[in-house]
Scaffold this motif. Structure first.
Motif, PDB file in Angstrom:
ATOM      1  N   ALA A 143     -11.825   5.035  15.955  1.00 27.90           N
ATOM      2  CA  ALA A 143     -10.281   4.753  15.821  1.00 27.90           C
ATOM      3  C   ALA A 143     -10.112   3.640  15.308  1.00 27.90           C
ATOM      4  N   TRP A 144     -10.848   2.671  15.520  1.00 23.79           N
ATOM      5  CA  TRP A 144     -10.443   1.339  14.700  1.00 23.79           C
ATOM      6  C   TRP A 144     -10.618   1.237  13.343  1.00 23.79           C
ATOM      7  N   ARG A 145     -11.682   2.012  12.867  1.00 23.97           N
ATOM      8  CA  ARG A 145     -12.093   2.282  11.435  1.00 23.97           C
ATOM      9  C   ARG A 145     -10.709   3.160  10.784  1.00 23.97           C
ATOM     10  N   ALA A 146     -10.535   4.205  11.556  1.00 24.09           N
ATOM     11  CA  ALA A 146      -9.326   5.048  11.045  1.00 24.09           C
ATOM     12  C   ALA A 146      -7.953   4.212  10.862  1.00 24.09           C
ATOM     13  N   SER A 147      -7.707   3.538  11.927  1.00 26.06           N
ATOM     14  CA  SER A 147      -6.595   2.741  11.670  1.00 26.06           C
ATOM     15  C   SER A 147      -6.576   1.522  10.585  1.00 26.06           C
ATOM     16  N   HIS A 148      -7.645   0.874  10.343  1.00 20.55           N
ATOM     17  CA  HIS A 148      -7.886  -0.273   9.716  1.00 20.55           C
ATOM     18  C   HIS A 148      -7.833   0.366   8.302  1.00 20.55           C
ATOM     19  N   GLY A 149      -8.581   1.287   8.100  1.00 19.00           N
ATOM     20  CA  GLY A 149      -8.722   2.058   6.898  1.00 19.00           C
ATOM     21  C   GLY A 149      -7.321   2.294   6.075  1.00 19.00           C
ATOM     22  N   ALA A 150      -6.517   3.174   7.261  1.00 20.66           N
ATOM     23  CA  ALA A 150      -5.078   3.432   6.891  1.00 20.66           C
ATOM     24  C   ALA A 150      -4.058   2.126   6.405  1.00 20.66           C
ATOM     25  N   LYS A 151      -4.551   0.989   7.141  1.00 25.60           N
ATOM     26  CA  LYS A 151      -3.712  -0.316   6.582  1.00 25.60           C
ATOM     27  C   LYS A 151      -4.199  -0.739   5.395  1.00 25.60           C
ATOM     28  N   ALA A 152      -5.657  -0.560   5.218  1.00 19.99           N
ATOM     29  CA  ALA A 152      -6.218  -0.918   3.932  1.00 19.99           C
ATOM     30  C   ALA A 152      -5.714  -0.143   2.695  1.00 19.99           C
ATOM     31  N   ALA A 153      -5.665   0.837   2.864  1.00 20.65           N
ATOM     32  CA  ALA A 153      -5.171   2.049   1.956  1.00 20.65           C
ATOM     33  C   ALA A 153      -3.861   1.445   1.539  1.00 20.65           C
ATOM     34  N   LYS A 154      -2.825   1.304   2.466  1.00 23.13           N
ATOM     35  CA  LYS A 154      -1.540   1.007   2.347  1.00 23.13           C
ATOM     36  C   LYS A 154      -1.387  -0.312   1.662  1.00 23.13           C
ATOM     37  N   ARG A 155      -2.144  -1.411   1.785  1.00 16.52           N
ATOM     38  CA  ARG A 155      -2.227  -2.722   1.410  1.00 16.52           C
ATOM     39  C   ARG A 155      -2.638  -2.513  -0.039  1.00 16.52           C
ATOM     40  N   GLU A 156      -3.537  -1.780  -0.363  1.00 18.80           N
ATOM     41  CA  GLU A 156      -4.100  -1.587  -1.638  1.00 18.80           C
ATOM     42  C   GLU A 156      -3.131  -0.971  -2.557  1.00 18.80           C
ATOM     43  N   THR A 157      -2.157   0.228  -2.026  1.00 17.33           N
ATOM     44  CA  THR A 157      -1.271   0.723  -2.702  1.00 17.33           C
ATOM     45  C   THR A 157      -0.108  -0.236  -3.121  1.00 17.33           C
ATOM     46  N   LYS A 158       0.262  -0.997  -2.171  1.00 17.25           N
ATOM     47  CA  LYS A 158       1.311  -1.986  -2.233  1.00 17.25           C
ATOM     48  C   LYS A 158       0.683  -2.931  -3.381  1.00 17.25           C
ATOM     49  N   ARG A 159      -0.595  -3.362  -3.305  1.00 16.93           N
ATOM     50  CA  ARG A 159      -0.994  -4.177  -4.411  1.00 16.93           C
ATOM     51  C   ARG A 159      -1.011  -3.618  -5.990  1.00 16.93           C
ATOM     52  N   GLY A 160      -1.378  -2.318  -5.933  1.00 14.38           N
ATOM     53  CA  GLY A 160      -1.296  -1.552  -7.207  1.00 14.38           C
ATOM     54  C   GLY A 160       0.062  -1.397  -7.704  1.00 14.38           C
ATOM     55  N   ALA A 161       1.110  -1.241  -6.713  1.00 13.69           N
ATOM     56  CA  ALA A 161       2.409  -0.863  -7.167  1.00 13.69           C
ATOM     57  C   ALA A 161       2.842  -2.017  -7.939  1.00 13.69           C
ATOM     58  N   LYS A 162       2.554  -3.202  -7.065  1.00 15.89           N
ATOM     59  CA  LYS A 162       3.048  -4.666  -7.776  1.00 15.89           C
ATOM     60  C   LYS A 162       2.435  -5.060  -9.055  1.00 15.89           C
ATOM     61  N   ALA A 163       1.214  -4.646  -9.089  1.00 12.62           N
ATOM     62  CA  ALA A 163       0.485  -5.019 -10.382  1.00 12.62           C
ATOM     63  C   ALA A 163       1.199  -4.048 -11.508  1.00 12.62           C
ATOM     64  N   ALA A 164       1.388  -2.685 -11.113  1.00  6.57           N
ATOM     65  CA  ALA A 164       1.846  -1.960 -12.137  1.00  6.57           C
ATOM     66  C   ALA A 164       3.345  -2.345 -12.469  1.00  6.57           C
ATOM     67  N   LYS A 165       4.089  -2.943 -11.721  1.00  4.60           N
ATOM     68  CA  LYS A 165       5.515  -3.185 -11.897  1.00  4.60           C
ATOM     69  C   LYS A 165       5.295  -4.678 -12.814  1.00  4.60           C
ATOM     70  N   ARG A 166       4.425  -5.604 -12.537  1.00  2.96           N
ATOM     71  CA  ARG A 166       4.072  -6.671 -13.143  1.00  2.96           C
ATOM     72  C   ARG A 166       3.872  -6.290 -14.886  1.00  2.96           C
ATOM     73  N   GLU A 167       3.001  -5.314 -14.561  1.00  5.44           N
ATOM     74  CA  GLU A 167       2.223  -4.969 -16.298  1.00  5.44           C
ATOM     75  C   GLU A 167       3.259  -4.066 -16.901  1.00  5.44           C
ATOM     76  N   ALA A 168       4.401  -3.457 -16.416  1.00  5.27           N
ATOM     77  CA  ALA A 168       5.340  -2.847 -17.100  1.00  5.27           C
ATOM     78  C   ALA A 168       6.358  -3.692 -17.464  1.00  5.27           C
ATOM     79  N   LYS A 169       6.809  -4.851 -16.697  1.00  6.22           N
ATOM     80  CA  LYS A 169       7.612  -5.970 -17.050  1.00  6.22           C
ATOM     81  C   LYS A 169       6.889  -6.477 -18.210  1.00  6.22           C
ATOM     82  N   GLN A 170       5.787  -7.044 -18.062  1.00  8.41           N
ATOM     83  CA  GLN A 170       5.181  -7.776 -19.312  1.00  8.41           C
ATOM     84  C   GLN A 170       5.239  -6.787 -20.620  1.00  8.41           C
TER      85      GLN A 170
END
Length: 189
Positions: A143-170
């Motif tokens: 249960a802990w791994r599932a909930s923390h895995g979902a949080k980590a995936a969400k965090r990585e998705t946000k990071r990826g979106a921010k990086a993509a936005k930065r690269e598009a702006k650049q």
């Protein structure tokens, strides 16, 4: 420590379970009042294919309980299915304790004291089984791994979106600069 504690905790269940299978008759008088109340309730809530397989006689119920305790004890002792084994043992211990040590019904003071001690001993065993049932051996549980895995995936998705936005702006900035430079070269040439 676990490799020593689990077999020690399970030993009583394996030995007593084997005794219950071989010689259930001495346990029947104490088990009868509990089985008379418990079996109809279980049959009512259990799926029909399971409810139809529950033994009717107390002798067979005592034997079945003994078999379950042997299997649960072996699972706990060997570490193969240890958490499930501990949970099953905890489940079997409750009716066994109520049937075997009803100190509240005993009139004789000394016998009542002995039964109360046995009842509390079983509560201590129950506590140990509950700890064993939730022991993940220092590793995160499912249960802990599932909930923390979902949080980590969400965090990585946000990071990826921010990086993509930065690269598009650049990229847009560089394209704008290139366009200005091309325009300036056209005017010069």
């Amino acid at each position: 420590m676990r490799a020593l504690a689990r077999p020690l905790l399970s030993m009583i269940f394996v030995v007593q379970g084997a005794n219950s299978i071989r010689n259930p008759e001495p346990l029947v008088p104490k088990a009868q009042p509990v089985t008379d109340r418990l079996v109809p309730m279980v049959k009512k809530v259990a799926p029909p294919q399971l409810g139809d397989r529950i033994p009717e006689t107390t002798v067979n119920l005592v034997r079945l309980n003994g078999a379950v305790q042997v299997l649960g004890g072996l699972a706990l002792a060997t570490g193969k299915g240890r958490r499930l084994g501990a949970a099953v043992l905890a489940t079997t211990l409750v009716p066994v304790t109520v049937a075997g040590h009803p100190f509240w019904q005993v009139k004789d003071k000394e016998t009542r004291a002995v039964q109360r001690i046995q009842f509390m001993k079983n509560l201590g065993l129950l506590g140990g089984l509950l700890l064993a049932a939730v022991d993940t051996e220092g590793q995160p549980g499912l249960a802990w791994r599932a909930s923390h895995g979902a949080k980590a995936a969400k965090r990585e998705t946000k990071r990826g979106a921010k990086a993509a936005k930065r690269e598009a702006k650049q990229f847009a900035h560089e394209a704008k600069q290139a366009a200005k430079l091309a325009k300036a070269e056209l005017h010069i040439g």
